[in-house]
Design a protein around this motif. Structure first.
Motif, PDB file in Angstrom:
ATOM      1  N   ASN A   1      32.663 -28.142  24.086  1.00  0.00           N
ATOM      2  CA  ASN A   1      31.610 -27.755  25.015  1.00  0.00           C
ATOM      3  C   ASN A   1      31.567 -28.103  26.311  1.00  0.00           C
ATOM      4  OD1 ASN A   1      30.058 -26.627  23.128  1.00  0.00           O
ATOM      5  ND2 ASN A   1      30.140 -28.512  21.760  1.00  0.00           N
ATOM      6  N   LYS A   2      32.746 -28.875  26.537  1.00  0.00           N
ATOM      7  CA  LYS A   2      32.786 -29.862  28.158  1.00  0.00           C
ATOM      8  C   LYS A   2      33.170 -28.647  29.006  1.00  0.00           C
ATOM      9  CE  LYS A   2      33.945 -34.423  27.390  1.00  0.00           C
ATOM     10  NZ  LYS A   2      35.051 -35.545  27.939  1.00  0.00           N
ATOM     11  N   LEU A   3      33.773 -27.703  28.507  1.00  0.00           N
ATOM     12  CA  LEU A   3      34.497 -26.817  29.943  1.00  0.00           C
ATOM     13  C   LEU A   3      33.712 -25.082  29.350  1.00  0.00           C
ATOM     14  CD1 LEU A   3      37.783 -26.685  29.133  1.00  0.00           C
ATOM     15  CD2 LEU A   3      36.643 -27.321  31.201  1.00  0.00           C
ATOM     16  N   TYR A   4      33.325 -25.009  28.028  1.00  0.00           N
ATOM     17  CA  TYR A   4      32.878 -23.859  27.811  1.00  0.00           C
ATOM     18  C   TYR A   4      31.827 -23.613  26.565  1.00  0.00           C
ATOM     19  CZ  TYR A   4      32.985 -18.476  26.901  1.00  0.00           C
ATOM     20  OH  TYR A   4      32.373 -17.131  26.792  1.00  0.00           O
ATOM     21  N   PRO A   5      30.914 -24.203  27.023  1.00  0.00           N
ATOM     22  CA  PRO A   5      29.364 -25.371  25.832  1.00  0.00           C
ATOM     23  C   PRO A   5      29.345 -23.619  24.561  1.00  0.00           C
ATOM     24  CG  PRO A   5      28.919 -25.634  27.859  1.00  0.00           C
ATOM     25  CD  PRO A   5      29.933 -24.520  28.138  1.00  0.00           C
ATOM     26  N   LEU A   6      29.614 -24.127  23.490  1.00  0.00           N
ATOM     27  CA  LEU A   6      28.347 -22.935  22.351  1.00  0.00           C
ATOM     28  C   LEU A   6      27.347 -23.105  22.753  1.00  0.00           C
ATOM     29  CD1 LEU A   6      31.557 -24.280  20.955  1.00  0.00           C
ATOM     30  CD2 LEU A   6      30.164 -24.138  19.077  1.00  0.00           C
ATOM     31  N   SER A   7      26.809 -21.947  22.438  1.00  0.00           N
ATOM     32  CA  SER A   7      25.274 -20.871  22.532  1.00  0.00           C
ATOM     33  C   SER A   7      24.694 -21.160  21.247  1.00  0.00           C
ATOM     34  CB  SER A   7      25.161 -20.210  22.188  1.00  0.00           C
ATOM     35  OG  SER A   7      25.654 -19.136  21.285  1.00  0.00           O
ATOM     36  N   ASP A   8      23.123 -22.142  21.074  1.00  0.00           N
ATOM     37  CA  ASP A   8      22.648 -22.653  19.616  1.00  0.00           C
ATOM     38  C   ASP A   8      22.951 -21.585  18.926  1.00  0.00           C
ATOM     39  OD1 ASP A   8      21.042 -24.659  21.353  1.00  0.00           O
ATOM     40  OD2 ASP A   8      19.204 -23.563  21.589  1.00  0.00           O
ATOM     41  N   TYR A   9      22.660 -20.623  18.862  1.00  0.00           N
ATOM     42  CA  TYR A   9      23.137 -19.603  17.883  1.00  0.00           C
ATOM     43  C   TYR A   9      24.569 -19.530  17.702  1.00  0.00           C
ATOM     44  CZ  TYR A   9      23.277 -14.731  14.766  1.00  0.00           C
ATOM     45  OH  TYR A   9      23.908 -14.455  13.647  1.00  0.00           O
ATOM     46  N   GLU A  10      24.879 -19.408  18.351  1.00  0.00           N
ATOM     47  CA  GLU A  10      27.046 -20.453  17.610  1.00  0.00           C
ATOM     48  C   GLU A  10      26.747 -21.227  16.727  1.00  0.00           C
ATOM     49  OE1 GLU A  10      30.110 -18.208  21.192  1.00  0.00           O
ATOM     50  OE2 GLU A  10      29.182 -20.011  21.784  1.00  0.00           O
ATOM     51  N   ILE A  11      26.637 -21.855  17.505  1.00  0.00           N
ATOM     52  CA  ILE A  11      26.247 -22.975  16.741  1.00  0.00           C
ATOM     53  C   ILE A  11      25.543 -23.423  15.086  1.00  0.00           C
ATOM     54  CG2 ILE A  11      25.377 -26.273  16.082  1.00  0.00           C
ATOM     55  CD1 ILE A  11      25.426 -25.781  19.381  1.00  0.00           C
TER      56      ILE A  11
ATOM     57  N   LYS B   1      25.513 -11.870  19.202  1.00  0.00           N
ATOM     58  CA  LYS B   1      24.500 -12.446  19.342  1.00  0.00           C
ATOM     59  C   LYS B   1      25.789 -13.940  20.097  1.00  0.00           C
ATOM     60  CE  LYS B   1      20.098 -12.706  17.778  1.00  0.00           C
ATOM     61  NZ  LYS B   1      18.812 -14.081  16.897  1.00  0.00           N
ATOM     62  N   LEU B   2      27.447 -13.481  20.272  1.00  0.00           N
ATOM     63  CA  LEU B   2      28.254 -14.704  20.130  1.00  0.00           C
ATOM     64  C   LEU B   2      28.966 -13.625  21.109  1.00  0.00           C
ATOM     65  CD1 LEU B   2      29.890 -13.719  16.471  1.00  0.00           C
ATOM     66  CD2 LEU B   2      28.065 -15.458  17.310  1.00  0.00           C
ATOM     67  N   LYS B   3      29.338 -14.425  22.072  1.00  0.00           N
ATOM     68  CA  LYS B   3      30.030 -14.947  23.422  1.00  0.00           C
ATOM     69  C   LYS B   3      31.612 -14.333  22.634  1.00  0.00           C
ATOM     70  CE  LYS B   3      27.668 -17.644  25.637  1.00  0.00           C
ATOM     71  NZ  LYS B   3      27.895 -19.711  26.518  1.00  0.00           N
ATOM     72  N   TYR B   4      32.272 -13.002  23.771  1.00  0.00           N
ATOM     73  CA  TYR B   4      33.116 -12.470  23.391  1.00  0.00           C
ATOM     74  C   TYR B   4      34.213 -13.448  24.265  1.00  0.00           C
ATOM     75  CZ  TYR B   4      32.111  -9.367  19.591  1.00  0.00           C
ATOM     76  OH  TYR B   4      31.277  -8.992  18.375  1.00  0.00           O
ATOM     77  N   GLY B   5      35.719 -13.462  24.230  1.00  0.00           N
ATOM     78  CA  GLY B   5      36.956 -13.571  25.169  1.00  0.00           C
ATOM     79  C   GLY B   5      37.715 -13.145  24.033  1.00  0.00           C
ATOM     80  N   PHE B   6      39.109 -14.149  24.979  1.00  0.00           N
ATOM     81  CA  PHE B   6      40.405 -13.629  24.693  1.00  0.00           C
ATOM     82  C   PHE B   6      40.692 -14.214  23.391  1.00  0.00           C
ATOM     83  CE2 PHE B   6      44.757 -14.719  25.253  1.00  0.00           C
ATOM     84  CZ  PHE B   6      45.395 -13.265  24.382  1.00  0.00           C
TER      85      PHE B   6
ATOM     86  N   TYR C   1      29.218 -29.067   2.666  1.00  0.00           N
ATOM     87  CA  TYR C   1      28.563 -30.419   4.248  1.00  0.00           C
ATOM     88  C   TYR C   1      28.920 -30.167   4.904  1.00  0.00           C
ATOM     89  CZ  TYR C   1      30.237 -33.728  -0.008  1.00  0.00           C
ATOM     90  OH  TYR C   1      30.422 -34.972  -1.262  1.00  0.00           O
ATOM     91  N   ASP C   2      27.599 -30.394   6.008  1.00  0.00           N
ATOM     92  CA  ASP C   2      27.400 -29.707   7.316  1.00  0.00           C
ATOM     93  C   ASP C   2      28.666 -31.139   7.916  1.00  0.00           C
ATOM     94  OD1 ASP C   2      26.252 -27.769   7.068  1.00  0.00           O
ATOM     95  OD2 ASP C   2      24.677 -29.169   6.170  1.00  0.00           O
ATOM     96  N   PHE C   3      28.669 -30.411   9.325  1.00  0.00           N
ATOM     97  CA  PHE C   3      29.824 -30.998  10.323  1.00  0.00           C
ATOM     98  C   PHE C   3      29.756 -30.478  11.184  1.00  0.00           C
ATOM     99  CE2 PHE C   3      32.737 -29.854   6.548  1.00  0.00           C
ATOM    100  CZ  PHE C   3      33.510 -31.478   6.146  1.00  0.00           C
ATOM    101  N   ILE C   4      28.534 -30.650  11.710  1.00  0.00           N
ATOM    102  CA  ILE C   4      27.778 -30.009  13.182  1.00  0.00           C
ATOM    103  C   ILE C   4      26.467 -30.888  13.648  1.00  0.00           C
ATOM    104  CG2 ILE C   4      26.757 -27.668  14.753  1.00  0.00           C
ATOM    105  CD1 ILE C   4      29.904 -27.564  13.167  1.00  0.00           C
TER     106      ILE C   4
END
Length: 214
Positions: free
Chosen positions: A152-162, A83-88, A211-214
């Protein structure tokens, strides 16, 4: 480092400023958007190798941090990597691998462990190493928000990534504890850098577990 007249943030002994965090976030997003798949390199410090490295080195752990890390491993096993987005992914954007030159320009260095990985790896490493002020929870939360907003302005995280980002934060701190202890015991690495990384990882693990930071 032979070509850039500057110092890394470990040498400067400070965290990047809020404006610098915004730059780091944007450049990391651009990096992660690159569709490049280099030959895979196994990195003992990489979050994706957390379970393997724990099993190899668990005999070196003791006390409450061993218990903490066992609990982190349980969460790690629940992650659905499909479910995660992959990249370099640089894989090691930490205080020793960003230089600030004499003109205040920032440079990412040391791509020796770069791989095609879940991009959340870079995000977790940066949050743990460059965003968190281990002595100030309020400032830490503010810095994490600044970094994620710009990314997130350039490459938004998905709900699952968050949803799983906190697990990745814990995993990064946990594997940092494992590897700094391993180097201290097996390689007799008692350098200032290694001892500082160990102390920072221990404090950081307690912080992200509580603690949560998100």
């Amino acid at each position: 480092m032979d070509y850039i007249d500057g110092k890394d943030f470990f040498t400067l002994d400070k965290l990047p400023s809020e404006d610098e965090l915004k730059i780091i976030a944007k450049e990391t997003a651009r990096l992660n958007l690159i569709d490049y798949r280099p030959e895979f390199i196994y990195d003992k410090w990489a979050i994706i190798n957390f379970e393997k490295e724990y099993l190899k080195n668990k005999k070196l752990l003791e006390g409450k941090y061993k218990l903490f890390i066992v609990n982190v491993l349980k969460d790690f096993k629940d992650i659905d990597f499909s479910k995660l987005k992959y990249g370099f992914v640089h894989g090691d954007i930490i205080e020793t691998n960003i230089l600030r030159d004499k003109n205040k320009k920032l440079w990412f260095i040391d791509f020796s462990v770069s791989n095609y990985l879940p991009r959340i790896v870079d995000i977790a490493v940066i949050i743990c190493d460059l965003c968190l002020d281990l002595n100030n929870l309020k400032i830490s939360k503010q810095r994490v928000l600044i970094f994620l907003t710009e990314y997130n302005k350039l490459y938004p995280l998905s709900d699952y990534e968050i949803e799983v980002l906190k697990i990745f934060l814990k995993c990064h701190q946990a594997i940092s504890i494992i590897q700094t202890i391993r180097e201290k015991v097996e390689e007799n690495n008692t350098s200032e850098e290694n001892l500082k990384f160990l102390s920072k990882a221990k404090k950081g693990l307690e912080l992200v577990m509580n603690y949560d930071f998100i």
